[in-house]
Design an enzyme around this catalytic site. Structure first.
Site, PDB file in Angstrom:
ATOM      1  N   GLU A 130       9.596   6.581   3.826  1.00 12.39           N
ATOM      2  CA  GLU A 130       9.602   6.388   2.883  1.00 12.39           C
ATOM      3  C   GLU A 130       8.506   6.228   2.081  1.00 12.39           C
ATOM      4  OE1 GLU A 130       9.088   2.935  -0.373  1.00 12.39           O
ATOM      5  OE2 GLU A 130      10.539   2.024   0.957  1.00 12.39           O
ATOM      6  N   GLU A 180       0.220  -4.358   3.142  1.00  9.05           N
ATOM      7  CA  GLU A 180       1.794  -4.733   2.990  1.00  9.05           C
ATOM      8  C   GLU A 180       2.514  -6.034   3.777  1.00  9.05           C
ATOM      9  OE1 GLU A 180       4.786  -1.637   2.002  1.00  9.05           O
ATOM     10  OE2 GLU A 180       6.350  -2.724   1.146  1.00  9.05           O
TER      11      GLU A 180
END
Lengths: 453, 453
Positions: B72, B150
């Site tokens: 993604e 992240e």
């Protein structure tokens, strides 16, 4: 902006027609001083309404810190005809609606959304909350405990800790630099008398705006507002202590936390809402750090891979403004990330934007503004701040778009040169910085001065 | 739901007309297998589009953990005709639009919003990203570093740590219980070959749905999708390893962090999407912990003042479901808060809801559903999951509202009795629990069993 004025039995309507955006905005002022704005959106299934007051944490002295936000909580605890918090909320949530509120440094907003059939009920609850709250002694004590948990939660979020510390450096010793919620100590010390005195000064129709967007007619909104606020008076408020300039020099703070990342916030002071420099600043922000095509995102994330989150943000107040650059990075990469951020800042100051970037930034800001106005809430809120600040004539979205269209590359470079300077800058690091001697404030100051020179 | 079917040159349109909600939904399937859904909203200034694939973290084996999410990210790094991430994003952000994506356990969604004039450009970019990504070796390595940042950011947020730990207890040893991003170790070990093999299996029109809402006509959307996906084939995907039942017994975990609050998550397993128990569970959730008129909010926050944040949440997957109760509390109040939560759970199990609560919950869920559908994104996404899961006939909002209207008090009590039991429950505490001997898992288990009995 085309504008027409007409008079009904008791109020004057002003109609703003903004062809570009497609909305028609109606504005009236009631005899008691309350501004009423509506944006009819006849195809929508819902209605949004916000009742806003010109009061927030900057209107508090140091001892009162947190009282504006405490009041925002307390009005949900019950009114004379809806004595419990369940009685306040059930009429709205019981039809699937939303009822909420927020407090900023300069405003307190009570807002809700309901299926359009229930708009009168929503307005009834909003006016009841701000006009007739019970403010029981036990509710004050109880809500203080809940707010202390709210403060504790924010202290556990490193990005919030960094943001609050940067605000404190940007407004040293000033209410604008404080956490809106106050501190645990000031909240504990607040009394029911503080609450009542503060409300007495600021909560009244002379200090408020009702804005409604959705499937409504303006004449109905005015009639409902007039009936519901008939007994409401006063609330002239008072002027806050003015924003003070940032003392010259670069201010750096390191806050140790045993966590995985370092949260960086670099901040500068800019200009108030509607200062002409606001428009080049909006474009500067877009091309520097807003979105995935901005210089900071492309350089710090895409080129160097140093951060997942990197961006820049603007805030404009009535007599102050701020721009911040924020990132979360690996502790080992703090210096690399800071150097990369400083390098992008220096480049835009030294060379200004490319012609292509000016076009991009203008289209970006224009498009986001128009997409944002599709939301009922944004459409409802567009004129609220302006009315509370006494702006005349009101700026429409088209006025703002026209101002943005006039911004040139040299304007953007000029505001970068004016505001993105070390003598107008603060820097906060939150993370495992205690065991890294090279992350001391003096050394960081020295490096930053070199990189920005 | 009224439905009509017509055939054009190459595709069959099915039109769903949902009078209650006011939307008309069009559905076609292209010869290559791609579903195309549109919701024309002719008054809007913008168009939203989402291109969704039936693939997410649950389709990975343990070694591949994080590859769906890595892909993604990678499709933003460049395509054959847009070789840099700037080239991918600029066509959209350059007209003020939004381009983004997200990965869940079962789906990957690429989505954007643009002023309506630019809808073709948005669809062009979305199809280009999923059909023609470059997936360069250096991009894979670079993006792994960003994803590790992240993951680090989420490890610094106590509520996320608690939520991830609860999922791991609810799905022990199963991909459904893993962080969608994978772990730092699995992400570091992923290779370009992993990425390409995974994409080869799952990225194709047979595994996808394009949904568009805004100022568009269905025939145009179909024609654009057909032209843009003409060269796209395959993507049949494969079946994931089925969800496994939760091993019986109460599972408790305490995770120490030196922070101000304790984050509590209590979780139970429920039922998959479209299981008939979903509807009473939606009402149970509403009256137990969703919103300010719910039992948990009124008791734990309004009555006892123990938490700022307290709520309950539902998640339904293709062969699993979960309900969680979440709160942030003072470390000294953990036992009080747990007892209060357990007491509300026991009450609803033992006595069921009052008739007034059933009406409230039905109106609440109905109203929120309808307000939610005003958003272009929700309207666009309504049928996406159903189409990816092969549901036939499709459930319209009206079908769901009819099912909710049929739920009785005894249905709500029955699902509470079935799912809110200690043998189907997990509990996670994150915070300063290491120095509190009474917060040991065995003692917490014992107390919770007593309170729930």
């Amino acid at each position: 902006m085309p504008k027409t004025t007409q008079t009904s039995s008791s109020t004057t309507f002003t109609t703003y027609q903004d062809e570009w955006v497609g909305h028609v905005v109606y504005h009236s002022r009631l005899p008691n001083g309350l501004h009423v704005v509506s944006v009819p959106l006849p195809d929508r299934l819902s209605v949004m309404a916000v009742l806003s007051l010109r009061v927030g944490s900057r209107y508090e002295d140091d001892r009162q810190a947190g009282v504006a936000h405490l009041i925002e909580h307390l009005v949900f605890k019950g009114t004379h005809t809806r004595p419990t918090s369940r009685d306040v909320v059930l009429p709205i949530e019981g039809v699937g609606g939303i009822l909420n509120a927020n407090t900023s440094r300069e405003m307190t907003n009570y807002w809700g959304q309901v299926p359009f059939q229930h708009v009168e009920r929503l307005l009834d609850v909003l006016f009841d909350m701000v006009m007739n709250p019970l403010m029981r002694e036990e509710d004050v004590e109880h809500e203080k405990a809940i707010i202390i948990e709210e403060i504790n939660a924010s202290l556990d979020m490193p990005d919030e800790v960094a943001g609050l510390a940067a605000m404190a450096l940007l407004h040293p010793g000033h209410p604008l630099g404080r956490d809106i919620a106050g501190t645990r100590e000031t909240v504990r010390a607040l009394t029911r008398e503080d609450v009542l005195a503060f409300m007495q000064t600021f909560y009244g129709p002379q200090n408020g705006v009702l804005a409604v967007a959705g499937r409504v007619e303006h004449e109905d909104v005015v009639a409902w507002a007039q009936a519901l606020s008939a007994e409401w008076q006063g609330g002239a408020g008072k002027q806050p202590f003015p924003a003070q300039p940032l003392p010259a020099g670069l201010h750096v703070q390191c806050i140790h936390r045993d966590i995985e990342q370092v949260q960086l916030v670099m901040g500068v002071r800019t200009v108030p809402e509607r200062h002409p420099d606001q428009y080049p600043l909006l474009l500067l922000n877009a091309l520097l750090g807003d979105g995935m095509a901005s210089r900071l995102f492309l350089q710090v994330r895409e080129q160097l891979g140093l951060a997942y989150h990197i961006g820049s943000y603007l805030s404009f107040g009535s007599d102050f403004g701020e721009m911040t650059i924020e990132a979360g990075v690996d502790p080992a990469n703090v210096m690399l990330a800071l150097e990369a951020i400083a390098s992008e800042v220096r480049n835009i100051v030294a060379e200004g934007p490319t012609p292509e970037e000016v076009i991009f930034a203008r289209e970006y800001v224009t498009g986001r503004l128009l997409l944002g106005l599709e939301s009922g809430m944004r459409a409802a809120g567009w004129y609220v701040t302006q009315l509370l600040q006494g702006v005349s004539p009101l700026l429409s979205p088209s006025d703002v778009l026209a101002a943005l269209a006039a911004v040139q590359a040299e304007d953007i470079q000029r505001v970068a040169q004016t505001y993105l300077t070390p003598s107008n800058m603060v820097l906060v690091l939150v993370g495992p910085v205690g065991d890294a001697p090279q992350l001391s404030p003096p050394l960081l100051e020295e490096r930053l001065m070199t990189w920005l020179a």
